[in-house]
Design a protein around this motif. Structure first.
Motif, PDB file in Angstrom:
ATOM      1  N   SER A   7       0.715  -0.968   0.071  1.00 51.58           N
ATOM      2  CA  SER A   7       0.617  -0.007  -0.262  1.00 51.58           C
ATOM      3  C   SER A   7       1.258   1.069   0.004  1.00 51.58           C
ATOM      4  O   SER A   7       2.544   1.437   0.877  1.00 51.58           O
ATOM      5  CB  SER A   7      -1.291  -0.091   1.706  1.00 51.58           C
ATOM      6  OG  SER A   7       0.031  -0.231   1.968  1.00 51.58           O
ATOM      7  N   ARG A  50      -1.786  11.858   4.891  1.00 50.28           N
ATOM      8  CA  ARG A  50      -3.076  11.414   5.528  1.00 50.28           C
ATOM      9  C   ARG A  50      -4.227  12.073   4.532  1.00 50.28           C
ATOM     10  O   ARG A  50      -4.599  11.278   4.545  1.00 50.28           O
ATOM     11  CB  ARG A  50      -3.264  11.263   6.863  1.00 50.28           C
ATOM     12  CG  ARG A  50      -4.571  10.709   7.319  1.00 50.28           C
ATOM     13  CD  ARG A  50      -4.335   9.101   7.044  1.00 50.28           C
ATOM     14  NE  ARG A  50      -5.183   8.215   8.067  1.00 50.28           N
ATOM     15  CZ  ARG A  50      -6.474   8.073   7.478  1.00 50.28           C
ATOM     16  NH1 ARG A  50      -6.636   7.922   6.425  1.00 50.28           N
ATOM     17  NH2 ARG A  50      -6.882   7.628   8.627  1.00 50.28           N
ATOM     18  N   PRO A  54      -5.560   8.057  -0.638  1.00 46.53           N
ATOM     19  CA  PRO A  54      -7.091   7.845  -0.498  1.00 46.53           C
ATOM     20  C   PRO A  54      -6.756   6.437   0.185  1.00 46.53           C
ATOM     21  O   PRO A  54      -5.684   5.567   0.746  1.00 46.53           O
ATOM     22  CB  PRO A  54      -7.189   6.756  -2.262  1.00 46.53           C
ATOM     23  CG  PRO A  54      -5.861   7.703  -2.689  1.00 46.53           C
ATOM     24  CD  PRO A  54      -4.878   7.561  -2.294  1.00 46.53           C
ATOM     25  N   PRO A  55      -8.512   6.039   0.768  1.00 47.99           N
ATOM     26  CA  PRO A  55      -8.924   5.276   2.090  1.00 47.99           C
ATOM     27  C   PRO A  55      -7.778   4.026   2.082  1.00 47.99           C
ATOM     28  O   PRO A  55      -7.696   2.782   3.012  1.00 47.99           O
ATOM     29  CB  PRO A  55     -10.197   5.423   2.111  1.00 47.99           C
ATOM     30  CG  PRO A  55     -10.614   6.878   1.888  1.00 47.99           C
ATOM     31  CD  PRO A  55      -9.500   7.217   0.474  1.00 47.99           C
ATOM     32  N   ASP A  56      -8.991   3.597   0.664  1.00 49.46           N
ATOM     33  CA  ASP A  56      -8.120   2.088   0.692  1.00 49.46           C
ATOM     34  C   ASP A  56      -6.801   2.245  -0.178  1.00 49.46           C
ATOM     35  O   ASP A  56      -6.097   0.583   0.527  1.00 49.46           O
ATOM     36  CB  ASP A  56      -9.218   2.005  -1.048  1.00 49.46           C
ATOM     37  CG  ASP A  56      -8.662   2.419  -2.364  1.00 49.46           C
ATOM     38  OD1 ASP A  56      -8.028   3.802  -2.525  1.00 49.46           O
ATOM     39  OD2 ASP A  56      -8.644   1.763  -3.105  1.00 49.46           O
ATOM     40  N   VAL A  58      -4.273   3.717   2.009  1.00 52.55           N
ATOM     41  CA  VAL A  58      -3.779   4.396   3.277  1.00 52.55           C
ATOM     42  C   VAL A  58      -3.117   3.001   4.167  1.00 52.55           C
ATOM     43  O   VAL A  58      -1.667   4.042   4.992  1.00 52.55           O
ATOM     44  CB  VAL A  58      -4.448   4.781   4.100  1.00 52.55           C
ATOM     45  CG1 VAL A  58      -6.077   4.091   5.627  1.00 52.55           C
ATOM     46  CG2 VAL A  58      -4.782   5.793   4.866  1.00 52.55           C
ATOM     47  N   ARG A  62      -2.684   4.482   8.731  1.00 56.13           N
ATOM     48  CA  ARG A  62      -4.205   5.426   9.447  1.00 56.13           C
ATOM     49  C   ARG A  62      -3.794   4.814  11.342  1.00 56.13           C
ATOM     50  O   ARG A  62      -3.338   3.351  11.079  1.00 56.13           O
ATOM     51  CB  ARG A  62      -5.166   4.267   8.389  1.00 56.13           C
ATOM     52  CG  ARG A  62      -6.117   4.256   9.330  1.00 56.13           C
ATOM     53  CD  ARG A  62      -7.501   3.681   8.536  1.00 56.13           C
ATOM     54  NE  ARG A  62      -8.859   3.486   9.702  1.00 56.13           N
ATOM     55  CZ  ARG A  62      -9.039   3.237  10.661  1.00 56.13           C
ATOM     56  NH1 ARG A  62      -8.716   2.380  10.886  1.00 56.13           N
ATOM     57  NH2 ARG A  62     -10.262   3.527  11.683  1.00 56.13           N
ATOM     58  N   GLY A  65      -9.595   7.348  13.539  1.00 53.44           N
ATOM     59  CA  GLY A  65      -9.828   8.021  12.253  1.00 53.44           C
ATOM     60  C   GLY A  65      -9.416   9.012  11.826  1.00 53.44           C
ATOM     61  O   GLY A  65      -7.853   9.133  11.790  1.00 53.44           O
ATOM     62  N   ARG A  66      -9.346   9.304   9.998  1.00 56.56           N
ATOM     63  CA  ARG A  66      -8.871  10.275   8.992  1.00 56.56           C
ATOM     64  C   ARG A  66      -8.290  11.574   9.714  1.00 56.56           C
ATOM     65  O   ARG A  66      -7.724  12.194   9.755  1.00 56.56           O
ATOM     66  CB  ARG A  66      -9.346  10.059   7.979  1.00 56.56           C
ATOM     67  CG  ARG A  66      -8.572  11.156   6.783  1.00 56.56           C
ATOM     68  CD  ARG A  66      -9.748  11.099   5.600  1.00 56.56           C
ATOM     69  NE  ARG A  66      -9.052  11.879   4.326  1.00 56.56           N
ATOM     70  CZ  ARG A  66      -9.014  12.472   3.592  1.00 56.56           C
ATOM     71  NH1 ARG A  66     -10.025  11.526   2.856  1.00 56.56           N
ATOM     72  NH2 ARG A  66      -7.912  13.084   2.787  1.00 56.56           N
ATOM     73  N   THR A  67     -10.174  12.165  10.663  1.00 57.01           N
ATOM     74  CA  THR A  67      -9.650  13.402  11.494  1.00 57.01           C
ATOM     75  C   THR A  67      -8.579  13.482  12.591  1.00 57.01           C
ATOM     76  O   THR A  67      -8.112  14.317  12.798  1.00 57.01           O
ATOM     77  CB  THR A  67     -11.548  13.934  11.568  1.00 57.01           C
ATOM     78  OG1 THR A  67     -12.497  14.262  10.066  1.00 57.01           O
ATOM     79  CG2 THR A  67     -10.718  15.521  12.209  1.00 57.01           C
ATOM     80  N   ASP A  69      -6.333  11.159  13.057  1.00 57.25           N
ATOM     81  CA  ASP A  69      -4.528  11.340  12.714  1.00 57.25           C
ATOM     82  C   ASP A  69      -4.479  12.277  12.427  1.00 57.25           C
ATOM     83  O   ASP A  69      -2.905  13.385  12.030  1.00 57.25           O
ATOM     84  CB  ASP A  69      -4.501  10.205  11.150  1.00 57.25           C
ATOM     85  CG  ASP A  69      -4.607   8.755  11.605  1.00 57.25           C
ATOM     86  OD1 ASP A  69      -4.954   8.403  12.830  1.00 57.25           O
ATOM     87  OD2 ASP A  69      -5.191   7.881  10.657  1.00 57.25           O
TER      88      ASP A  69
END
Length: 93
Positions: A7, A50, A54-56, A58, A62, A65-67, A69
């Motif tokens: 990834s 971050r 893209p989320p898939d 990361v 990670r 959660g994204r916020t 981090d």
């Protein structure tokens, strides 16, 4: 040969680890301002990564959660960089 993580986020994470290690080595050798700046900038770059990755893809980048981090790495990086800038120099040796 050791395979790289698949990834994009995990690859970026390894680069961030190298950045933090370089900063800590600088601190250990007495160049603490530069070391803290390197660690601080590394954390801010981690926050930017971050946001961009893209989320898939990361991976290990990670933590929560994204916020969380993004905010945590930004606050930590900015705080360390600011600390390196505002601490007054000690008396001449």
């Amino acid at each position: 040969m050791v395979p790289l993580p698949r990834s994009r986020g995990s690859q970026i994470y390894l680069l961030l680890l190298v950045g933090v290690a370089v900063g800590l080595v600088l601190v250990a050798f007495g160049v603490w301002r530069a070391g803290l700046m390197v660690v601080g900038v590394t954390f801010v770059l981690g926050a930017v990564a971050r946001v961009v990755v893209p989320p898939d893809h990361v991976g290990m980048l990670r933590v929560r959660g994204r916020t969380f981090d993004i905010v945590w790495m930004t606050v930590l990086g900015a705080s360390l960089s600011l600390l390196a800038l505002i601490v007054p120099p000690g008396p001449p040796a």
